[in-house]
Write a protein that holds these residues in place. Structure first.
Motif, PDB file in Angstrom:
ATOM      1  N   THR A 168       0.819  -1.212   0.000  1.00  0.00           N
ATOM      2  CA  THR A 168       0.000   0.000   0.000  1.00  0.00           C
ATOM      3  C   THR A 168       0.855   1.264   0.000  1.00  0.00           C
ATOM      4  O   THR A 168       0.561   2.229  -0.721  1.00  0.00           O
ATOM      5  N   ASP A 170      -5.614  -3.002  -6.693  1.00  0.00           N
ATOM      6  CA  ASP A 170      -5.089  -3.788  -5.571  1.00  0.00           C
ATOM      7  C   ASP A 170      -5.736  -5.168  -5.525  1.00  0.00           C
ATOM      8  O   ASP A 170      -6.926  -5.301  -5.762  1.00  0.00           O
ATOM      9  N   GLU A 171      -4.956  -6.162  -5.171  1.00  0.00           N
ATOM     10  CA  GLU A 171      -5.477  -7.516  -4.950  1.00  0.00           C
ATOM     11  C   GLU A 171      -6.286  -7.995  -6.130  1.00  0.00           C
ATOM     12  O   GLU A 171      -7.407  -8.446  -5.988  1.00  0.00           O
TER      13      GLU A 171
HETATM   14 MG    MG Z   1      -2.900  -4.693   0.689  1.00  0.00          MG
END
Ligand code: MG
Ligand code: ADP
Length: 694
Positions: free
Chosen positions: A301, A395-396
């Motif tokens: 992050t 993200d992800e």
């Molecule tokens: Mg993360």
């Protein structure tokens, strides 16, 4: 347009004789709906009729061929439902051929008394006598071609017989055209690989177990074709994407310097390296398309945040997309302090934002007041307009396939793209799934992480586990309890999450919550939030929690039927604990007894917390098909290649594809034309479309 020479292969399988709609549906399930699907389905085994013993020496239960004299037909008495028998012999003894519900004239025709016949099938012992019921073949020894010595066995599906499938494949093979060679001739020579058509025909005519092996030269050649098609397609997509917009983003470090001063820790070497890669990409006039892989908790992050600061320094906006509402809000919370310190404005947009609040956010976005927008896929709705979007971070995102990535970035402006995933993927696999992107890996964790105490415990000790859980929650600790499926499945004997929820609620009271994949999004978010706030102490969950929610107070991870999960998944789940400063533990509950492979797999988890090591081990132990699982849509499914054994070929295919693109970017040379056919053959029309007209 697909070259017309390939048309016979792309016809519907119903063009084949004996394949009507019903059979087509069955073959469709076993192989696919088109002729090409049949030729790309390798045999899984073979029948070998070359064994020709004498009757007296013939073992039972093994396919063999006997050379016999037909002595006497013994039809059943009229009206009796007894089998029709034919007595045969050789110089060593007798054997009875047994037919149920047979037509006498047919049998007399194929087995004339006094003649010699080859019969093939399996010998059985019945009341002390040898017999063979319904031989597979009865042929005249003067016509040896009537009986194939070797026959391939194909994967089948309920209702589809081996013979029907075999006949369909044989017809499909007759449609295989002579295609111009797309492989480099010297490479074929060096490897001693046959040409494509020859390899294809040979693959479907195996004469030994060795020829069925993935390492057989014909199989390697065909696997290489598939891998080359995969790599070539990815590189073509990548090239088209990089070219699609040029913009150099260079910041002056002003914001980043302020953020660094406010940061309570130093970035790890791996984080700095990833940032170097990213800044270099952003600065380059081509578009960035980069994958950032890093274990759960490796600190992706903050890397994303610094990249967004660099964009903001040059006046560009950024968007960070999380897979769930709650994750988006966690990002907002964890980044606010640093954003204030740097002096940039964060905004958030999820499905929950509606009405005037949403309108206000959109307005600030359009006029540039918001520098960084956090959110879910709601970020990509049509009415979300940025003033100047320079960087998109996802993200992800391991659930998205390459086609979805292409779709996502074809919409609207084409900013730099960074995709972050917490699923460590073996190098070979990431090349097949993310070969269209550049890669950065965070292989190092922030300092001071305590290892998670990982244990494997059989299910029958569950009472002890529950007692331990009672003590831990009384001490203020929180726990996850993961179950494999939502509903009880008799077949798989999985403990349902709902049932576990009831038993744990009975044992531990109201502090227990349940969240599962079939719940509606907002309900799920609400439960997760109560866990995150500490209202819920024990969260029973199916694998929905896999996606990176951060609950620092959670110190216990219990996984039921751990042996049924992929290692990467277990690792991911374990990564949910051990985030705070308290000692954490992970309990892998398994159903005894464990098989050797299952034991080895769970041991890997006990021995290391390095996700990349775990991923490589999983690939080695289970093979690619299992590692990926049917649900992991992001990975291509190969028909001829097996990444677990053809890894070396994949690396070669990558190099080959790079060379091809460098020399003949639009596939216009003679070999280029042949390679286009290869791409069509493996269904990569999407990549061919990106080429300028040939
Ligand atoms: Mg993360
Ligand atoms: P993930 O890679 O799973 O997304 P996060 O970015 O959520 O990991 O980071 C996990 C935790 O580690 C966060 O609390 C974050 O503040 C912290 N962290 C990140 N980088 C460092 C570092 N270099 N040193 C110490 N803590 C760090």
């Amino acid at each position: 347009m697909r070259p017309s020479i390939l048309n016979p292969l792309f016809a519907d399988i119903t063009v084949l004789t004996g394949v009507g709609p019903k059979i087509a549906a069955l073959i469709g399930r076993a192989a696919g709906p088109r002729v090409v699907d049949l030729i790309l389905t390798p045999p899984a085994g073979l029948v070998d009729r070359s064994f020709q013993p004498k009757i007296a020496e013939a073992p039972t239960g093994k396919t063999l061929t006997l050379r016999v004299t037909v002595n006497k037909h013994d039809p059943p008495p009229k009206g009796r439902r007894l089998p029709y028998k034919v007595i045969c012999s050789d110089e060593t003894g007798f054997i009875t051929l047994v037919y149920f519900r047979a037509r006498a004239d047919y049998l007399q025709n194929i087995l004339p008394e006094g003649e010699t016949r080859l019969i093939s099938g399996k010998v059985e012992e019945f009341n002390g006598a040898r017999q063979m019921s319904h031989p597979d073949y009865v042929t005249d020894p003067d016509k040896p071609d009537d009986m194939p010595i070797f026959e391939p066995i194909y994967p089948l599906t309920a209702g589809l017989t081996a013979g029907v499938m075999r006949k369909a494949v044989a017809q499909a093979l007759k449609r295989v055209p002579d295609l111009a060679e797309w492989q480099d001739e010297s490479w074929l020579k060096a490897r001693d690989w046959p040409h494509w058509k020859k390899a294809m025909l040979a693959m479907h005519a195996p004469e030994s177990q060795a020829e069925l092996s993935a390492m057989a030269p014909t199989r390697q050649r065909l696997a290489y074709d598939e891998l080359l098609a995969n790599q070539l397609a990815l590189l073509l997509i990548r090239k088209a994407r990089i070219k699609s917009r040029g913009r150099s983003i260079v910041g002056d470090n002003s914001l980043r310097n302020k953020a660094r001063k406010a940061l309570p820790f130093a970035l790890t070497g791996a984080q700095e390296q990833a940032l170097d890669d990213i800044y270099t990409d952003m600065k380059a006039p081509e578009r960035m398309v980069r994958l950032l892989q890093g274990d759960v908790g490796s600190g992706k992050t903050i890397v994303a945040f610094f990249a967004m600061l660099a964009a903001a320094e040059s006046g560009a906006q950024s968007a960070l997309m999380a897979p769930t509402e709650i994750l988006a809000r966690q990002h907002l919370e964890s980044l606010s302090m640093l954003a204030d310190a740097a002096g940039i404005t964060l905004g958030i947009l999820t499905g929950r934002d509606k009405g005037s609040q949403r309108r206000a956010t959109l307005e600030k976005l359009a006029n540039g007041e918001i520098d960084v927008l956090l959110g879910t896929h709601a970020l990509f709705q049509d009415d979300v307009v940025f003033k100047d979007l320079g960087l998109v971070i996802i993200d992800e995102q391991h659930r998205f396939g390459v086609r979805q990535r292409v779709a996502l970035t074809q919409k609207g402006p084409k900013p730099d793209l960074l995709v972050m995933t917490a699923t460590p993927i073996p190098r070979t696999l990431s090349l097949t799934a993310y070969g269209d992107m550049d890669h950065s890996r965070i292989t190092e964790k922030p300092p001071g992480r305590k290892p998670v105490d990982t244990r494997t415990i059989p299910m029958n000790r569950i009472e002890e586990i529950i007692a331990g859980l009672r003590r831990a929650t009384a001490n203020g600790e929180q726990a996850y309890w993961v179950c494999p499926l939502v509903e009880e499945s008799e077949v798989l004997d999985l403990t349902a999450a709902e049932e576990r929820f009831e038993t744990l609620k009975a044992a531990l009271g109201d502090q227990v919550g349940l969240v599962h994949g079939k719940m509606a999004g907002p309900d799920k978010d609400a439960i997760m939030e109560r866990f995150y706030n500490g209202e819920i102490k024990v969260l029973i969950a199916t694998t929905v929690i896999e996606v990176g929610v951060n609950a620092p107070n959670a110190t216990i991870m219990i996984i039921e039927h751990a042996e049924r999960f992929g290692l990467a998944q277990l690792h991911q789940l374990r990564g949910r604990v051990g985030r705070g400063d308290k000692k954490s533990s992970c309990i892998l509950l398994y159903k005894a007894p464990l098989g050797e492979t299952a034991k080895a797999r769970l041991n890997v988890l006990r021995e290391t917390e390095d996700g990349f090591v775990i991923a490589e081990e999983d690939l080695r132990l289970r093979g690619a098909g299992d590692v990926l699982g049917a649900a992991q849509s992001g990975f291509p499914r190969f028909r001829l290649a097996d990444i677990a054994v053809h890894g070396e070929l994949l690396a070669a295919a990558r190099d080959d594809a790079e060379l091809i693109i460098r020399r003949d970017a639009d596939l216009k040379s003679e070999r280029g034309e042949a390679l286009r056919a290869l791409l069509y053959l493996f269904n990569r029309d999407d990549a061919v479309k990106l080429l300028s007209a040939g």
